[in-house]
Design an enzyme around this catalytic site. Structure first.
Site, mmCIF file in Angstrom:
data_model
loop_
_atom_site.group_PDB
_atom_site.id
_atom_site.type_symbol
_atom_site.label_atom_id
_atom_site.label_comp_id
_atom_site.label_asym_id
_atom_site.label_seq_id
_atom_site.Cartn_x
_atom_site.Cartn_y
_atom_site.Cartn_z
ATOM 1 N N SER A 131 0.863 -1.185 0.000
ATOM 2 C CA SER A 131 0.000 0.000 0.000
ATOM 3 C C SER A 131 0.889 1.221 0.000
ATOM 4 O O SER A 131 2.052 1.154 0.446
ATOM 5 C CB SER A 131 -0.859 -0.001 1.267
ATOM 6 N N TYR A 179 -2.803 -0.993 10.390
ATOM 7 C CA TYR A 179 -2.697 -1.194 8.941
ATOM 8 C C TYR A 179 -1.372 -0.653 8.399
ATOM 9 O O TYR A 179 -0.643 -1.340 7.668
ATOM 10 C CB TYR A 179 -3.878 -0.518 8.250
HETATM 11 C C1 BGC Z 1 -6.226 1.455 1.978
HETATM 12 C C2 BGC Z 1 -7.404 2.296 1.520
HETATM 13 C C3 BGC Z 1 -6.963 3.727 1.254
HETATM 14 C C4 BGC Z 1 -5.732 3.775 0.398
HETATM 15 C C5 BGC Z 1 -5.172 5.191 0.217
HETATM 16 C C6 BGC Z 1 -5.121 1.601 0.983
HETATM 17 O O1 BGC Z 1 -4.042 0.779 1.315
HETATM 18 O O2 BGC Z 1 -6.635 0.087 2.115
HETATM 19 O O3 BGC Z 1 -8.425 2.259 2.494
HETATM 20 O O4 BGC Z 1 -8.027 4.436 0.617
HETATM 21 O O5 BGC Z 1 -4.721 2.957 0.921
HETATM 22 O O6 BGC Z 1 -5.112 5.884 1.431
#
Ligand code: BGC
Length: 278
Positions: free
Chosen positions: A163, A176
């Site tokens: 991410s 996360y």
């Molecule tokens: C998350 C999303 C978020 C995106 C940008 C992703 O890794 O799961 O919820 O919108 O990152 O912030």
């Protein structure tokens, strides 16, 4: 027009003919789009899911209709016994594994002082430990089989779904962001450790993609406008944007790409606030 041209921009040439791919969390969102794109690129695909068998079977049916082989396997990627059984079954039924897309992931958001240990642990277990377990089991098979030149120049490819939050801190999502920061260092360490064995480990780092994980961020015009302030390219990403990156990384076209993160984020990691400030 040939069949590829007439199928439109979603088509990926059969770059992955003869390869066997496992995509975790492949019954929805980015995982689903990736499984379908791998199928279009000629790979046979195992569609992993943990809940939602019907959706997984639907992905299998679509891949099969495109002419590749596919099957849905249930497994919780955070459970060692289930991951081992899944990869063993794939080797038995499909012959081997050439490509792992370690995609399964989730969010359990909370302000820091409200975050429970269970919320922290669940996200680390699935997003980080899950990728560790799947990568480890896939690697054992890559090492056992070695390079088969007619199939691919490498013995195996691992694509970690990360991410932008592997480098962008994210208030209210410490579990996360920490899991994805961990994915970055895990990916690079594995890439370093396995490169001499002809195994390529890389990551795709999506920005904001239109999937069920972040519906709140784009499902009203006001939310979408707000989100677009973070995206210089001016659109929310689609699952196919990520799927195509994964296919490219899995293919021999990118055979010399080892330990890289491909940001697919419309420029989200370019500090868009500085376009007019600073
Ligand atoms: C998350 C999303 C978020 C995106 C940008 C992703 O890794 O799961 O919820 O919108 O990152 O912030």
């Amino acid at each position: 027009m040939d069949s590829h041209a007439s199928a439109g921009p979603q088509t990926v040439a059969p770059l992955l003919k003869g390869q066997k791919a496992l995509v975790t969390g492949a019954n929805s969102g980015i995982g689903k789009a990736t499984a379908l794109a791998l199928g279009r690129a000629g790979a046979d695909v195992v569609v992993n899911y943990v809940a939602g068998r019907e959706a997984a079977e639907e992905v299998v049916a679509q891949i099969t209709a495109q002419g590749s082989r596919a099957a849905a396997y249930e497994a919780d990627v955070s459970r060692e016994d289930q991951v081992t059984a899944m990869v063993d079954r794939m080797v038995e039924e499909f012959g081997t594994i050439d490509i792992l897309v370690a995609n399964a992931g989730l969010q359990r958001d909370a302000a820091f002082t409200e975050m429970t240990l269970a919320q922290w642990q669940k996200v680390i277990d699935v997003n980080l430990t899950g990728q560790f377990l799947c990568a480890r089991e896939a690697t054992k098979e890559f090492l056992r089989r070695g390079v088969v030149p007619e199939v691919s120049r490498s013995a195996g490819k691992i694509i970690c779904m990360s991410s932008v939050h592997q480098i962008i801190p994210w208030a209210g999502h410490v579990n996360y962001a920490s899991s994805k920061g961990g994915v970055l260092m895990m990916m690079e360490t594995l890439a370093q450790e396995l490169a001499s064995k002809k195994i390529r480990v890389n990551a795709v780092a999506p920005g904001a993609i239109r999937t069920p994980i972040n519906t709140d961020a784009w499902d009203t015009p006001a939310a979408e406008q707000d989100l677009l302030k973070l995206i210089p390219y001016g659109r929310v990403g689609e699952p196919e944007d990520i799927a195509h990156a994964a296919v490219a990384l899995a293919s021999d076209l990118l055979d010399y790409v080892v330990g890289a993160t491909l940001y697919v984020d419309g420029g989200m990691t370019l500090f868009p606030g500085f376009a007019t400030g600073g």
